[in-house]
Design an enzyme around this catalytic site. Structure first.
Site, short mmCIF file in Angstrom:
data_model
loop_
_atom_site.label_atom_id
_atom_site.label_comp_id
_atom_site.label_asym_id
_atom_site.label_seq_id
_atom_site.Cartn_x
_atom_site.Cartn_y
_atom_site.Cartn_z
N ASP A 299 -4.29 -15.24 7.47
CA ASP A 299 -3.01 -15.66 6.90
C ASP A 299 -2.17 -16.48 7.87
OD1 ASP A 299 -3.48 -14.51 4.44
OD2 ASP A 299 -2.57 -12.60 4.98
N ARG B 41 0.81 -1.21 0.00
CA ARG B 41 0.00 0.00 0.00
C ARG B 41 0.85 1.27 0.00
NH1 ARG B 41 -2.75 -4.19 1.90
NH2 ARG B 41 -5.04 -4.24 1.87
N ARG C 107 -5.71 -23.88 1.25
CA ARG C 107 -4.90 -24.09 2.46
C ARG C 107 -5.55 -25.04 3.45
NH1 ARG C 107 -2.50 -17.94 3.18
NH2 ARG C 107 -0.79 -18.19 1.68
#
EC number: 2.5.1.19
Length: 429
Positions: free
Chosen positions: A311, A25, A342
């Protein structure tokens, strides 16, 4: 790569790499702002390098002297049509957030990526951007890469309820809203990481956030800033878990970002009974974390906690194999559309090492107290950096034998110095 790690405990201090989300960002805001942006402690992983190269291709001058990165922004309207398609590598963040910026630019751009990224759904971003006036065409009805975006200089503001809890989709809409005519309203399903909102304010932008509702007026002009990127809590997570489960371990992790939308793993560690001290620096939104090997118990991870640690769930799954009792992860179906599925890949990898993990439609049921061993066959990261690091930490718990880790280079995506740090902290790699 063959992994054999005989550790008598992890010891030492470590400054983890810069936060990947904030690194992305900072480049993006610096590129669309007017004036110079100076960035300290950026993560120079492959994903962030993809973002840098994309904006260079869009005409932004970006310098890297090895210490700081300087972005010479001229404002979003000065971005130029690239001469060729933009390579996003493996980076979903680069792709989705950049899509929001490209949506308001009056030219056509094609984005492509590696095999893994090309399987990830982009319709979740394309849908709101098309509602705002951009033309987006992908390879399937799920809008997968390669994807072509024909932007509009006259985007219209929308009211949009996010169908999934995704900071990437939210951020794409915010970037487009900055260029739209009128006031865009975004309503989140669950609160997700707030880096885009906070950095928009830092760069002189206007945004209103009230619980899960976000208002962004269009036609904004941003001004270049100086940014210091805190350490990535997602990278710190691997060392937190390693120290908790390897006997005689004691680690100090410095300058770890603790934005409240990212600290779910710290709450899980505390719920499990882990020995964790948090020394906060409120100004920098960072902390020093001190963690020791601990006796832990199972817990349930679900609901609005999930977006705050999505995550970290692969390494949390490894942690759960070593605690007393059962750990349940639910409401995490988003794991299926990450760099890999995942849920399936984590369960397969750890079960091949002796774990007892039952994958479910939206998570896992993990039986604790299992002893891990070297698997009979190689474990392939499938290009997923977090799977690679999880397996490397699991190797610390294997007493005999070695793990054959295929495609270990995927770790370069987010943590180029991972194996150097592992060797330093374990004393034997």
């Amino acid at each position: 790569m063959k992994l054999k790690i005989n550790s008598q405990g992890l010891k030492g201090r470590l400054k983890v790499p810069g936060d990947k989300s904030i690194s992305h960002r900072s480049i993006m805001f610096g590129s669309i702002a007017k004036g110079k942006t100076i960035i300290h402690d950026i993560l120079r992983g492959e994903d962030v390098l993809s973002t840098i190269e994309a904006f260079r291709a869009l005409g932004v001058e970006i310098e890297d002297d090895g210490q700081v990165i300087t972005v010479h922004g001229q404002g979003i309207s000065k971005l130029k049509e690239p001469e060729k398609a933009l390579d996003m590598g493996n980076s979903g963040t680069s792709t989705r957030l950049l899509s929001g910026i490209l949506a308001g630019l009056p030219f056509e751009t094609t984005l492509f990526g590696d095999d893994s990224l090309s399987k990830r759904p982009m319709d979740r971003v394309a849908t709101p951007l098309q509602m705002m006036g951009a033309e987006i065409v992908g390879q399937t009805d799920k809008v997968k890469l390669p994807m072509t975006i024909k932007g509009s200089a006259h985007l219209k503001a929308i009211d949009y309820v996010l169908p999934v809890a995704s900071a990437q989709v939210k951020s794409a809409v915010i970037f487009a809203a900055l260029q739209a005519e009128g006031l865009t309203k975004v309503v989140e399903k669950e609160k997700t990481r707030s880096h885009t909102e906070e950095m928009l304010v830092q760069f002189g932008g206007e945004i209103t956030v009230s619980d899960k509702t976000i208002l962004v007026p269009g036609g904004q002009k941003l001004i270049g800033q100086e940014v210091t990127v805190p350490g990535d809590i997602s990278s710190a997570a691997f060392w937190l878990v390693a120290a908790l489960v390897v006997e005689n371990s004691e680690l100090i992790l410095e300058n770890v970002g603790i934005n409240e939308t990212r600290t779910g793993i710290l709450e899980v560690i505390q719920a499990m009974g882990g020995q964790l001290e948090i020394e906060q620096d409120e100004v920098a939104k960072a902390a020093t974390l001190k963690v020791k090997a601990s006796q832990l118990k199972g817990t349930e991870i679900s609901g609005d906690l999930i977006p705050r640690l999505i995550d970290e769930l692969p390494i949390i799954a490894l942690l759960a194999t070593q605690v007393e009792g059962k750990t349940i992860i639910r409401d995490a179906a988003e794991l299926k559309v990450k760099e890999t599925d995942r849920i399936a890949v984590v369960a397969d990898a750890l079960n091949s090492m002796g774990a007892n993990i039952e994958p479910t439609d939206d998570g896992m049921i993990i039986q604790g107290g299992t002893k891990l061993h070297a698997p009979e066959n190689a474990i392939n990261t499938l290009g997923d950096h977090r799977i690679g690091m999880m397996v490397a930490i699991a190797a610390l718990l294997v007493e005999n034998g070695e793990i054959d880790l295929e495609r270990a280079e995927a770790i370069q995506t987010s943590y180029p110095s991972f194996f150097d740090d592992l060797g330093k902290l374990s004393g034997n790699l």
